[in-house]
Design an enzyme around this catalytic site. Sequence first.
Site, short mmCIF file in Angstrom:
data_model
loop_
_atom_site.label_atom_id
_atom_site.label_comp_id
_atom_site.label_asym_id
_atom_site.label_seq_id
_atom_site.Cartn_x
_atom_site.Cartn_y
_atom_site.Cartn_z
CB CYS A 1 11.98 25.02 27.63
SG CYS A 1 13.30 24.37 26.60
CG HIS A 2 9.50 25.68 31.05
ND1 HIS A 2 10.71 25.05 30.96
CD2 HIS A 2 8.57 24.71 31.25
CE1 HIS A 2 10.53 23.74 31.11
NE2 HIS A 2 9.26 23.51 31.28
N GLY A 3 9.08 29.70 28.40
CA GLY A 3 8.68 31.08 28.17
C GLY A 3 9.43 32.16 28.92
#
Length: 179
Positions: A143-145
């Site tokens: 999702c956001h790394g």
Amino acid sequence: MAEIHADEPTRRDFLYVATGSLAAVGAAAAIWPLIDQMNPDASVLALASIEIDISNIPVGQETTFKWRGKPVFVRHRTEEEIKAAEDVDVASLPDPQPDDARLMTGPNGELEKQWLVVIGICTHLGCVPLSYRGEYDGYFCPCHGSVYDTSGRIRKGPAPTNLEVPPYAFISDTKIKIG
């Protein structure tokens, strides 16, 4: 006129005590359902703890279980994964925590380094990370790394803390109890 002594209870005293007692019992009977409804229901109590048979998880593999509606990753770590987790400079981590602090002792009293148990929810926004992915071969949240290592510790990305370790204990060589 009849003389009344203060030592003797009168009929009126008896009526006061009986009425007060009946009112107290009635109030308790009326309030009890309100207090009792605050207890968790049976479905929540059933999920409060689970027992997991870990004998079927081969070395280098991971199995996901559901506990309290959350995914729990139970990973049977290889010697290489354990060494990689132990060799990290803890001071360089965003949420410093040694590998040993994330593990439990087994039934023989020794630290069970080969078993990692973490709640599989990214600490950034609650996504479920992917296993055996990312730069450190641990967990990667697409999702956001956010990138976690083989101990579930945050290494890169926006996640503020490590993957949470649930309360668990080894009840035998082949079973753990979570919760």
